[in-house]
Motif scaffolding. Structure first.
Motif: not given
Length: 134
Positions: A51, A53-54, A57
């Protein structure tokens, strides 16, 4: 997926220690309880790392809020799991409790390592685009 192999290696090592290290668990029932809690903790950290890592951005302040919020949530879940283990145990097992706390910090170390690696690669990508703009 290769980066999450560290979690699974740590889980296998911890399960091996639980089952073969004398004195860590009181009886067979205690070994099973310790093993189940270790597997649940490993799954929680893998899901949390995926979670996070996503969420790389988003802006830095949002990432910090998500990271520290999820870290606090996982710490609370780990403490609840340890409390459940102590409540279900017939005799309070201090070595088993210390082992679960230690496993929390092992998983936290792997998570930080994965997140730092991803942040470093993202930083290098943004630095390369900044160099290209000059």
């Amino acid at each position: 997926m290769k980066q999450y192999a560290n979690f699974l290696i740590a889980l296998v090592l911890q399960l091996g220690i639980t089952w073969f290290f004398p004195g860590l668990a009181i009886d067979m029932d205690d070994k099973i309880k310790l093993s189940v809690i270790e597997v649940v903790m490993c799954l929680i950290f893998i899901l949390g790392t995926v979670r996070l890592s996503t969420a790389l951005n988003v802006s830095q302040s949002q990432f910090n809020a998500r990271y520290f919020g999820s870290m606090g949530l996982r710490m609370l879940i780990a403490l609840i799991l340890i409390a459940i283990y102590l409540k279900l145990s017939k005799i309070i097992n201090k070595p088993g409790s210390i082992f679960l706390i230690f496993s929390y910090f092992v998983y936290m170390g792997f998570e930080i390592r994965i997140i730092l690696h991803k942040l470093r690669t993202n930083s290098e990508k943004s630095q390369n685009t900044d160099d290209a703009r000059k």
